[in-house]
Design a protein around this motif. Structure first.
Motif, PDB file in Angstrom:
ATOM      1  N   ARG A   1     -33.748 -12.906 -26.482  1.00 29.48           N
ATOM      2  CA  ARG A   1     -34.809 -12.081 -27.068  1.00 29.48           C
ATOM      3  C   ARG A   1     -35.003 -12.354 -28.555  1.00 29.48           C
TER       4      ARG A   1
ATOM      5  N   TRP B   1     -36.081  -3.837 -31.571  1.00 27.70           N
ATOM      6  CA  TRP B   1     -35.116  -4.521 -30.701  1.00 27.70           C
ATOM      7  C   TRP B   1     -34.636  -3.586 -29.592  1.00 27.70           C
TER       8      TRP B   1
ATOM      9  N   GLU C   1     -35.870  -3.076 -19.625  1.00 32.39           N
ATOM     10  CA  GLU C   1     -35.197  -3.238 -18.330  1.00 32.39           C
ATOM     11  C   GLU C   1     -34.943  -1.907 -17.639  1.00 32.39           C
TER      12      GLU C   1
ATOM     13  N   ASP D   1     -16.397  -3.778 -27.487  1.00 28.53           N
ATOM     14  CA  ASP D   1     -16.148  -3.208 -26.164  1.00 28.53           C
ATOM     15  C   ASP D   1     -16.288  -1.685 -26.257  1.00 28.53           C
TER      16      ASP D   1
ATOM     17  N   ASP E   1     -37.333  -2.945 -27.035  1.00 28.81           N
ATOM     18  CA  ASP E   1     -37.517  -4.142 -26.222  1.00 28.81           C
ATOM     19  C   ASP E   1     -36.367  -4.304 -25.224  1.00 28.81           C
TER      20      ASP E   1
ATOM     21  N   ARG F   1     -30.251 -14.242 -17.820  1.00 26.30           N
ATOM     22  CA  ARG F   1     -29.419 -13.514 -18.771  1.00 26.30           C
ATOM     23  C   ARG F   1     -28.196 -14.351 -19.084  1.00 26.30           C
TER      24      ARG F   1
ATOM     25  N   ARG G   1     -22.118 -12.828 -22.065  1.00 23.12           N
ATOM     26  CA  ARG G   1     -21.091 -13.187 -23.052  1.00 23.12           C
ATOM     27  C   ARG G   1     -19.848 -12.394 -22.679  1.00 23.12           C
TER      28      ARG G   1
ATOM     29  N   ALA H   1     -24.816  -2.950 -25.234  1.00 17.75           N
ATOM     30  CA  ALA H   1     -24.087  -4.162 -24.844  1.00 17.75           C
ATOM     31  C   ALA H   1     -24.966  -5.403 -24.911  1.00 17.75           C
ATOM     32  N   HIS H   2     -26.266  -5.214 -24.966  1.00 12.59           N
ATOM     33  CA  HIS H   2     -27.129  -6.387 -25.093  1.00 12.59           C
ATOM     34  C   HIS H   2     -26.996  -7.046 -26.459  1.00 12.59           C
ATOM     35  N   GLY H   3     -26.558  -6.292 -27.452  1.00 12.64           N
ATOM     36  CA  GLY H   3     -26.524  -6.892 -28.781  1.00 12.64           C
ATOM     37  C   GLY H   3     -25.283  -6.580 -29.578  1.00 12.64           C
ATOM     38  N   CYS H   4     -24.349  -5.865 -28.980  1.00 10.63           N
ATOM     39  CA  CYS H   4     -23.168  -5.457 -29.731  1.00 10.63           C
ATOM     40  C   CYS H   4     -21.933  -6.011 -29.028  1.00 10.63           C
ATOM     41  N   ALA H   5     -21.131  -6.761 -29.773  1.00  9.61           N
ATOM     42  CA  ALA H   5     -19.996  -7.451 -29.163  1.00  9.61           C
ATOM     43  C   ALA H   5     -18.770  -6.555 -29.028  1.00  9.61           C
TER      44      ALA H   5
ATOM     45  N   ASP I   1     -32.628 -12.507 -21.753  1.00  3.80           N
ATOM     46  CA  ASP I   1     -31.800 -11.681 -22.621  1.00  3.80           C
ATOM     47  C   ASP I   1     -30.334 -12.077 -22.512  1.00  3.80           C
ATOM     48  N   SER I   2     -29.508 -11.349 -23.188  1.00  5.15           N
ATOM     49  CA  SER I   2     -28.076 -11.595 -23.099  1.00  5.15           C
ATOM     50  C   SER I   2     -27.363 -10.256 -23.103  1.00  5.15           C
ATOM     51  N   LYS I   3     -26.143 -10.286 -22.623  1.00 10.37           N
ATOM     52  CA  LYS I   3     -25.384  -9.042 -22.560  1.00 10.37           C
ATOM     53  C   LYS I   3     -23.899  -9.362 -22.693  1.00 10.37           C
ATOM     54  N   HIS I   4     -23.214  -8.497 -23.384  1.00  7.78           N
ATOM     55  CA  HIS I   4     -21.765  -8.646 -23.515  1.00  7.78           C
ATOM     56  C   HIS I   4     -21.065  -7.932 -22.373  1.00  7.78           C
TER      57      HIS I   4
ATOM     58  N   ALA J   1     -35.459  -9.209 -17.368  1.00  6.26           N
ATOM     59  CA  ALA J   1     -35.197 -10.525 -17.948  1.00  6.26           C
ATOM     60  C   ALA J   1     -34.905 -11.509 -16.825  1.00  6.26           C
TER      61      ALA J   1
ATOM     62  N   ASP K   1     -25.093   0.350 -21.835  1.00  3.93           N
ATOM     63  CA  ASP K   1     -25.668  -0.933 -21.415  1.00  3.93           C
ATOM     64  C   ASP K   1     -26.618  -1.472 -22.474  1.00  3.93           C
TER      65      ASP K   1
ATOM     66  N   HIS L   1     -16.942  -7.002 -21.206  1.00  4.92           N
ATOM     67  CA  HIS L   1     -15.528  -7.066 -21.584  1.00  4.92           C
ATOM     68  C   HIS L   1     -14.679  -6.776 -20.351  1.00  4.92           C
TER      69      HIS L   1
END
Lengths: 204, 988, 92
Positions: B566, A188, A195, A140, A191, B227, B230, A134-138, B115-118, B224, A131, B120
């Motif tokens: 963020r 990063w 959550e 899968d 931070d 959110r 993505r 997944a906040h910053g890595c595209a 924040d953001s989250k990917h 957050a 998780d 799939h």
């Protein structure tokens, strides 16, 4: 002659306490001072000789890594490009491996560069590790898409990384990041992990 | 005026809760499960605000995102503008006010996290109504990874606004079962309060999740608040439902006039009756159900006005049984009331009958618009469905399909069937065989009996027909010439549309811009199609023949804070630091940004400003010993048998002749001959080199090397590897540097004979394996010491300690700039700008004449690059040695500032001045070049500058001028090297 | 966020890539033999078609490999990707 290891300093020296705040949801730690060598090899007939040095086959499939234990102990070899690999080994072995690999590949169709201090290594594991990424890595990182042995070069937040999937189901990852980006990425991650700080493992 | 409009039963609210809130200064109470709108209506409050242009009272029109009127600004817990009352979930302590048109941003820093989250998946389903739930469950049962997003606080979609039964159970039991199964299925992610606002190519869906807004003051700070999801899906199912369409008539904007479906939602979802005496105006069967259900709930429903001549028999009979007078072939022609609706004027379409009905509420239904936004965003063509009076998806897309009301189906079982079909097709397209079928339940919902009629606007004069004259009510700001509102938020009327078509506009895009219809926060969800229909009617065209507008993201408004996520504060842009960064911080360095790097700019001592610090640091470097952190310089290891051949092509210099153990300065040009970077080339072995690049261009140069290697000369056996961060690089500079180095490197012969300029040696410095290079960017004797970055701090501290007897001084980039500029060394990117050749820099010596070719060579012979009036790098000495020229300052010949070249008319111009009287503007002053670097020099005891100057080398000795504000500074053009022209200092 | 299929790493988000302009514009073997006009044409002029266009991309944040892609400039759709040493494939 080697320098005094007592005075060496890793890029994320001093971050341990901030990292441990993320536990148990995410176990995050720097694994500093690993021997890291960039290996370039266009002459595939030399691959066997390289494997003998490392005790590990070179990964043939793009975006994978191989691992094993050889004459120099535990080794991981990551695919970085069609003729490019990153060799990860225990601290202190960079010079030994550099000469051994250079001998194995010969003079004309490859290269070996000691890049041990170019990147530092972070290990992430725990129930929320995937998780967090997944906040910053595209990419899968579901086990079906990124099984054990996956190695991708991509972006995590705004930093380039090399990501190794050690155990997809258990969520165990290795992140290699350029030393100059290490504190950015550490900040990063800490931070992003805010959550999950209250996460507690459910009793079985 | 408030009253209790909460019904004794029903609604998905917690009747034991009491949430106190304040709206427009009024203290009110609502229930857990309310929206702000439902809580207001429960208190009898319809008016939310007044309109932007005419100041007309405006109420709540809808129950969801399509709301055009009820804009509010939340004041507490944190100021947030531009929300609709229909989408704000109520919480205790909420303070909000109605907004007139636009909101106000607060100037307080937002304490919330974003924040953001990917995510799939194989199938993303947008919308958790009957179709979406069926689609998600069908896809999930096939084993596909599913993400289901829905903008509401709970799943159910339109079912939440009905009291329909499915399989003889209330429909929420069916919803609950589906949700429970989805929750229990691995790899299914159901996201509530999540609005998909954009659909893009390659299965990319962006959604905004409002995670803690509904918690109000209790929102945990570490979560957050919003959110951005993505979502990357192989297949997309669009089950976004439909928005009810109003009908335009005279004074159709009064509080108390709302959409019929919204009234149903308030009734069933929130247990609120929207009025005491409710009239209904419709063109279709769905509003009959609203009338019947409200009557069943005990609300007085005196009339139902149906624009159609054919009344649906069963629904009509049900109405009659409940005392609702159905007027077929009738329309609403106007309304009365000031802050609230009081009367409705009705008339027959044939014109023979007119009447006035006393009502406090009027429900309107002009039909339903499928929410085709995401389908259109994906490039899907839309088709006008004349029976619906709306656009529906008009083609099949390979990776997206619409289902349910979004596809134009309005019966619940049809929606579920379509959803299940879409889920099955999507999963199959993603490679999954269907699992257990989702059973379609039996619904008790009333079926449609009579086809809908399409009516955009009740025909009539601007001020209404049948005598329903519009009487302007004080305190309206200004009076519209027409009170038939198309876009309520923009106060745009039928007359505005007709003015647009009358002015010759026919394209809807043009009409939209002319009238502003559809440009408000709601992006025309209720008004867009009305405008399109009215335009088509006015032009005598058929909507089916006209091109619909393209829907663009975002579907609903998205806070910029959420988009920023963020990436703010210290994480806004990566801050790159060297291994020595903490030392610099601890020793008071001021930093400057060079690309993403933080570099020490100078190290001020107590009481020093930058100027004083830099003069001190410069003096130390020129007179004693100083050191800096140059680790940010790019470093590229280049090895292989053909390495020299490659470097000969990439550098203007000859690199193949460089001997092992030696170093050469090199310049790189683009194919256009312009300088792109410079640095040093170190020959490590016959087949191995180390290149350095400027700090900002390290990645570019490596890319450049790879580009040529991979795309042009793949036959070359060369391998390039970045080693920038592997090394810490410390220039040790100054006449005493040799002594300091000798102290720390007893094994190294540092004499000039043994260790000459532009050579390197491996050795041990302070016990650390090091590569030491005799290079100098200051003109002084200097050694650049490179060690493995882990040992950088140990090296630095050892140098500081060993240099202490010599007053060793750390210096930053500002001092480095001064020192190099005194020597006339340009900095690529500061003294060059992509239009400068090596020859322009006076560096012909670095351009090989022997090599057959290299990148840039052919361009040097282009006529443009041979012009004698090209700009050359020169030095400038201000006549006043204390004047610091501004970098970027222009250089001119004239010793006075001319009048502005463009004639300006001042207030004092003579009256009647016309074109003939104007003086012809004089030609602008010729700009000869500009200042690129400017400093105060300790060594020179004065200021100086570098500049690029037209025919600069031919102008040496000339007196020119640089404007500083409205003053002119006289300068003398000089050569670039101002300090130690003989180069006597570099060997110590 | 478009996906670009790297021939080695597979589909990745477009932010990982650098654009490299028109493909199949070889560096002239004998640059000195070219007229000023011919040389300027090589340096400054590139095609700008409406429709399929062969162009170069580098997987900059990934495997750092350059490759070619045929992209439809009307739809951004990538019709084919191929290695620099491969012929431009036939696309429809």
């Amino acid at each position: 002659m080697t320098a005094d290891i007592a005075t060496r300093r890793s890029p994320l020296d001093g971050w341990t306490s901030r990292f441990t705040e993320l536990a148990p949801a995410v176990r995050l730690a720097e694994r500093p001072f690993l021997a890291q060598l960039t290996l370039r090899l266009t002459d595939t007939s030399r691959a066997a000789a390289v494997s003998r040095v490392l005790g590990v086959e070179l990964p043939e499939t793009p975006c994978t890594f191989s691992s094993g234990t050889g004459p120099h102990g535990p080794v991981e070899v990551a695919w970085l490009g069609p003729d490019e690999y990153l060799v990860l080994a225990q601290p202190g072995l960079q010079r030994t491996l550099e000469s051994a690999l250079r001998e194995a590949i010969g003079d004309t169709h490859g290269a070996v560069v000691d890049v041990s201090a170019q990147r530092t290594t972070l290990t992430l594991s725990g129930p929320r590790a995937r998780d967090l990424l997944a906040h910053g890595c595209a990419i899968d990182l579901h086990p079906s898409a990124s099984p054990i042995g996956t190695c991708v070069q991509t972006l995590l937040a705004q930093a380039g990384i090399i990501l190794l999937v050690r155990d997809a189901d258990a969520g165990e990852f290795v992140v290699l990041v350029r030393a100059s980006f290490a504190t950015y990425l550490a900040a990063w991650l800490v931070d992003a992990g805010m959550e999950y700080r209250e996460y507690r493992e459910q009793p079985v | 005026m408030t009253a209790d409009f909460r019904l004794p039963r029903g609604g998905r609210i917690d009747r034991d809760s009491a949430l106190r809130f304040t709206f427009n200064g009024l203290s009110l109470t609502g229930r857990q499960g309310d929206t702000l709108a439902s809580a207001l209506l429960a208190n009898g409050v319809h008016q939310v605000t007044t309109s932007i242009k005419y100041g007309r009272p405006r109420g709540i029109m809808a129950a969801g995102v399509e709301e055009p009127n009820a804009l509010v600004q939340v004041a507490e817990p944190f100021a947030e503008p531009m929300l609709t009352a229909t989408t704000v979930e109520l919480y205790d302590g909420l303070v909000a006010d109605g907004l007139v048109g636009h909101g106000r941003l607060t100037d307080e820093p937002d304490p919330a996290r974003y924040d953001s989250k990917h995510a799939h998946c194989d199938v993303v389903v947008v919308g958790a109504g009957p179709a979406g739930l069926a689609a998600a469950l069908t896809a999930a049962r096939s084993g596909a990874r599913v993400v289901l997003v829905d903008d509401q606080n709970e799943a159910g979609g339109s079912l939440l606004g009905t009291d329909d039964y499915l399989d003889d159970r209330p429909s929420d039991a069916w919803v609950r079962d589906v949700v429970a199964e989805l929750d229990a299925t691995p790899d299914v992610l159901l996201l509530n309060r999540t609005a998909a606002f954009g659909a893009y190519q390659d299965g990319f869906v962006l959604a905004l999740q409002r995670r803690t807004d509904h918690l109000g003051f209790d929102a945990p700070r570490h979560i957050a608040r919003h959110r951005i999801w993505r979502i990357r899906a192989k297949q997309t199912v669009i089950a976004t439902g439909a928005h009810e369409r109003p009908i335009v008539f005279g004074d159709n904007d009064r509080p108390g006039i709302m959409l019929a479906g919204a009234a149903r939602t308030y009734l069933h979802r929130y247990g609120v009756q929207v009025g005491r005496r409710v009239g209904v105006f419709t063109t279709n069967d769905s509003a009959y159900v609203a009338a019947i259900e409200l009557a069943e709930a005990g609300v007085d429903v005196p009339v139902l006005i149906d624009a159609r001549h054919d009344v649906p028999p069963k629904l009509g009979a049900e109405c009659a049984a409940r005392g609702i007078d159905v007027y077929a072939g009738h329309v609403v022609t106007g309304t009365e009331g000031r802050d609230h609706l009081t009367d409705v004027h009705i008339g027959s379409l044939t014109g023979w009958h007119a009447d006035t009905v006393v009502c406090d509420t009027l429900l309107v239904s002009g039909g339903w618009n499928p929410a085709v936004h995401l389908f259109s965003q994906l490039g899907g063509a839309l088709r006008y469905a004349p029976g619906l009076g709306a656009y529906v998806p008009g083609e099949r897309l390979p990776t997206a399909r619409a289902a349910g009301s979004a596809a134009g189906a309005f019966e619940v079982t049809t929606c579920i069937e379509q959803g299940a079909g879409a889920g099955r097709d999507a999963a199959r397209a993603a490679g999954f065989s269907p699992g257990v079928e989702v059973a379609v339940p039996v619904a008790d919902a009333r079926a449609e009996e009579t086809p809908s009629a399409v009516l955009w606007s009740v025909p009539g004069e601007p001020n209404g027909v049948f005598g329903a004259e519009y009487v302007p009510n004080a305190p309206f700001g200004s009076v519209p010439d027409d009170a038939r509102f198309v876009d309520l938020q923009r106060d745009a009327t039928v007359s505005d549309v007709l003015r647009a078509t009358g002015a010759g506009l026919s394209s809807l895009e043009h009409v939209k811009r002319y009238t502003t219809i559809g440009t408000a926060h709601d992006q025309g969800k209720t008004s867009g199609l009305l405008a399109a229909g009215i335009v088509a009617d006015a032009l005598g065209e058929d909507l089916a023949d006209r091109r619909p507008t393209t829907f663009r993201p975002p579907y609903t408004s998205v806070p910029f804070a959420a988009l920023g996520g963020r990436d703010r504060g210290e994480l806004y842009d990566p801050v790159r630091v060297t291994a020595l960064h903490d030392w610099h911080v601890a020793h008071g360095a001021e930093f400057e940004d060079v690309g993403q790097w933080k570099r020490s700019r100078h190290y001020p001592r107590q009481g020093e400003d930058m100027h004083a610090a830099v003069l001190r640091e410069c003096r130390a470097a020129r007179e004693g010993v100083a050191l800096m952190d140059a680790s940010t310089l790019g470093k590229i290891d280049v090895q292989g048998p053909d390495a020299a051949e490659l470097l000969d092509m990439l550098y203007t210099n000859m690199m193949s002749t460089l001997k092992v153990g030696r170093i050469r300065y090199g310049v790189m040009c683009g194919i256009d001959g312009m300088v792109i970077d410079d640095g040093t080339v170190i020959r490590l072995t016959e087949d191995r080199f180390l290149l350095t690049t400027t700090t900002g261009n390290a990645a570019m140069v490596l890319d450049w090397v790879e580009e040529w290697l991979q795309t042009e000369w793949p036959h070359l056996r060369v391998f390039a590897t970045s080693v920038t961060e592997h090394w810490v690089t410390v220039p040790l500079v100054g006449p005493r540097s040799r002594e300091v180095l000798a102290t720390l490197a007893p094994d190294l012969d540092v004499s000039n004979d043994a260790f000459g300029f532009m050579t390197w040696q491996d050795g041990t410095v302070a016990g650390i394996p090091a590569r030491v290079c005799r290079i100098s960017f200051s003109g002084e004797l200097a050694y650049e010491i490179n060690v493995n970055a882990w040992h950088g701090l140990a090296l630095w501290e050892a140098l500081i300690e060993a240099g202490e007897p010599y007053g060793i001084t750390p210096y930053g980039t500002e001092t480095m700039h001064v020192l190099r500029a005194e020597k006339g060394y340009p900095i690529v990117g500061q003294d060059t700008d992509g239009t400068v050749t090596p020859q322009d820099l006076g560096m012909s010596w670095a351009v090989s004449k022997k090599k057959a070719d290299f990148i840039g060579k052919r361009s040097f012979a282009r006529p443009e690059n041979l012009r004698p009036d090209r700009k050359h790098l020169v030095g400038l000495l201000p006549a006043d040695p204390t004047v610091l020229l501004p970098e970027g300052g222009q250089i001119i010949e004239s010793d006075h500032l001319p009048e502005p070249p463009v004639q300006c008319l001042s207030p004092h111009s003579p009256a009647g001045l016309n074109r003939a009287h104007r003086v012809v503007a004089q030609p602008p002053v010729r700009m000869l070049g500009h200042v690129t670097s400017s400093y105060d020099s300790a060594a020179l005891g004065r200021t100086f500058a570098l500049a690029v100057l037209r025919s600069g080398r031919e102008r040496i000795g000339e007196k020119l001028y640089v404007p500083i504000g409205d003053q002119l500074a006289a300068v003398t053009v000089t050569e670039t090297v101002l300090y130690d022209k003989e180069g006597a200092r570099r060997d110590g | 966020m478009q996906l670009i299929p790297c021939p080695w790493c597979g589909p990745r988000e477009e932010v990982e890539f650098h654009y490299g302009g028109q493909a199949h514009v070889a560096y002239p073997a004998e640059s000195a033999a070219l007229s000023d006009e011919e040389w300027a044409k090589f340096v400054f002029f590139r095609d700008n078609p409406r429709g399929p266009f062969a162009e170069r991309w580098s997987h900059a944040a990934g495997c750092r490999r350059w490759f070619n892609a045929v992209r439809d400039t009307r739809s951004y759709e990538l019709l084919a990707v191929y290695r620099p040493d491969q012929e431009r494939p036939v696309t429809t």
